[in-house]
Motif scaffolding. Sequence first.
Motif, short mmCIF file in Angstrom:
data_model
loop_
_atom_site.label_atom_id
_atom_site.label_comp_id
_atom_site.label_asym_id
_atom_site.label_seq_id
_atom_site.Cartn_x
_atom_site.Cartn_y
_atom_site.Cartn_z
N MET A 78 11.06 8.16 13.39
CA MET A 78 11.55 7.08 12.52
C MET A 78 10.36 6.32 11.92
O MET A 78 10.34 6.03 10.73
N TYR A 79 9.35 6.02 12.76
CA TYR A 79 8.16 5.33 12.22
C TYR A 79 7.52 6.16 11.09
O TYR A 79 7.18 5.62 10.04
N LEU A 80 7.37 7.48 11.33
CA LEU A 80 6.70 8.31 10.33
C LEU A 80 7.53 8.41 9.04
O LEU A 80 6.99 8.34 7.93
N LEU A 81 8.86 8.53 9.21
CA LEU A 81 9.72 8.63 8.01
C LEU A 81 9.69 7.33 7.21
O LEU A 81 9.66 7.36 5.98
N ILE A 82 9.70 6.20 7.91
CA ILE A 82 9.66 4.91 7.18
C ILE A 82 8.36 4.82 6.38
O ILE A 82 8.35 4.42 5.22
N MET A 83 7.25 5.26 7.01
CA MET A 83 5.96 5.25 6.28
C MET A 83 6.06 6.12 5.03
O MET A 83 5.65 5.72 3.95
N LEU A 84 6.62 7.32 5.21
CA LEU A 84 6.74 8.26 4.08
C LEU A 84 7.62 7.67 2.97
O LEU A 84 7.32 7.77 1.78
N ILE A 85 8.71 7.02 3.38
CA ILE A 85 9.65 6.44 2.41
C ILE A 85 8.98 5.30 1.64
O ILE A 85 9.13 5.17 0.43
N ILE A 86 8.20 4.48 2.36
CA ILE A 86 7.52 3.36 1.69
C ILE A 86 6.48 3.90 0.70
O ILE A 86 6.44 3.50 -0.47
N VAL A 87 5.64 4.83 1.17
CA VAL A 87 4.58 5.36 0.30
C VAL A 87 5.20 6.05 -0.92
O VAL A 87 4.81 5.80 -2.06
N SER A 88 6.22 6.90 -0.68
CA SER A 88 6.83 7.62 -1.81
C SER A 88 7.54 6.64 -2.75
O SER A 88 7.53 6.83 -3.96
N GLY A 89 8.15 5.57 -2.16
CA GLY A 89 8.84 4.56 -2.99
C GLY A 89 7.87 3.90 -3.95
O GLY A 89 8.14 3.79 -5.15
N VAL A 90 6.71 3.50 -3.44
CA VAL A 90 5.73 2.83 -4.30
C VAL A 90 5.19 3.81 -5.34
O VAL A 90 5.07 3.48 -6.53
N LEU A 91 4.91 5.05 -4.91
CA LEU A 91 4.29 6.02 -5.83
C LEU A 91 5.26 6.59 -6.86
O LEU A 91 4.84 7.12 -7.88
N MET A 92 6.57 6.48 -6.60
CA MET A 92 7.52 7.04 -7.57
C MET A 92 7.78 6.09 -8.74
O MET A 92 8.41 6.47 -9.72
N MET A 93 7.29 4.82 -8.64
CA MET A 93 7.58 3.82 -9.69
C MET A 93 6.84 4.19 -10.98
O MET A 93 5.61 4.24 -10.99
N ARG A 94 7.61 4.43 -12.04
CA ARG A 94 7.00 4.83 -13.32
C ARG A 94 6.65 3.62 -14.18
O ARG A 94 5.80 3.70 -15.04
N HIS A 95 7.39 2.51 -13.96
CA HIS A 95 7.17 1.33 -14.80
C HIS A 95 6.77 0.17 -13.94
O HIS A 95 7.01 0.17 -12.72
#
Length: 172
Positions: free
Chosen positions: A95-112
Motif C-alpha cells: 500500500m505504501y509503494l502504491l500510494i507513492m506511485l499514485i502520487i508521483v504519476s498523478g503529479v506527472l500526468m498533469m498536462r496543464h
Amino acid sequence: MKMSVTKFDRLARVFHWVSAVVILWATFSGLFLAAVKVEREWQVLISGFNVSLTTVFIPIFFGRVVHALRKKKPSYQGSLNALQAKCAHCVHVSMYLLIMLIIVSGVLMMRHEFQVFGIVNIAPLLKDVWLCELFSQIHHYASYILAVLIIVHISAVVWHHYTGKPILKRML
Ligand code: HEM
Ligand code: HEM
C-alpha cells in the motif's frame, strides 16, 4: 483475563487515520467519477477538489513514511502467527509503494497548470503528451490495485476483530 494491546504511537495513529480518510475518499470518489456519468459541474468540482486535497496530502504522506521507517512497529504479542504477520507486512508495504506511485504519476500526468485550493498554481512538470498519457494510465491502474488492497486490508482488520484478535485496538 484481558489481553493487553501494544499500540502504534500517537503520531503513527494520527497519520494513519488522516491518510485513511484522504485515500478512501480520493480512491473511491475517483473511481466513481471514472465509472459513472455525473453532471459536468460536479465532475469539475470533485476532480478539482481531489487534485487539491491529494497535493496537500503529499507532505503528510512523506512525514508518515519517514515516521514509519524510523519507528519500530509494535509487536503482535502472539495475536497473529508468523505467516499472518508476514502477509500483513506485505500488504502494508504494497500500500505504501502504491500510494507513492499514485502520487508521483498523478503529479506527472498533469498536462496543464493546476491550482491547489485556489491559492497556489503548479505548472506541469512534463511537456510530452505521450509521457503524460503514460503516467495517467499508471495512475488509473495503480488506483485499481490500491482499491483492492484497501478492501483486503479492511476485511482483514474486521475478520481479526470478530475472531477475537484485537488488531484494530493497535490503531485506536
Ligand atoms: C493519495 C493520492 C491519490 C489517489 C488515491 C488518487 C486516486 C485517483 C483515482 C482513483 C482516480 C480515477 C482513476 C481512473 O479511473 O481514471 C484519479 C484520477 C485523477 N487523479 Fe488522482 N489520486 C491521487 C493523487 C493525485 C495527485 C497528487 C494528482 C495531481 C496533482 C492527481 C490527479 C488526478 C487527475 C487529474 C485525475 C483524472 C480524473 C479527475 O480529474 O478526477 N491525483 N485519482
Ligand atoms: C476503515 C478503514 C481502516 C481501518 C479500520 C484500518 C485499520 C488498521 C489497523 C488496525 C492497522 C494496524 C494493523 C497491524 O498492526 O497489523 C492498520 C495499519 C495500516 N493501515 Fe489501515 N485501516 C483502514 C484504512 C486504511 C487505508 C484507507 C489505508 C491506505 C491505503 C491504510 C493503510 C494502512 C497501512 C499502510 C498500515 C500499516 C502501518 C504501519 O505499519 O506503518 N489503512 N490499519
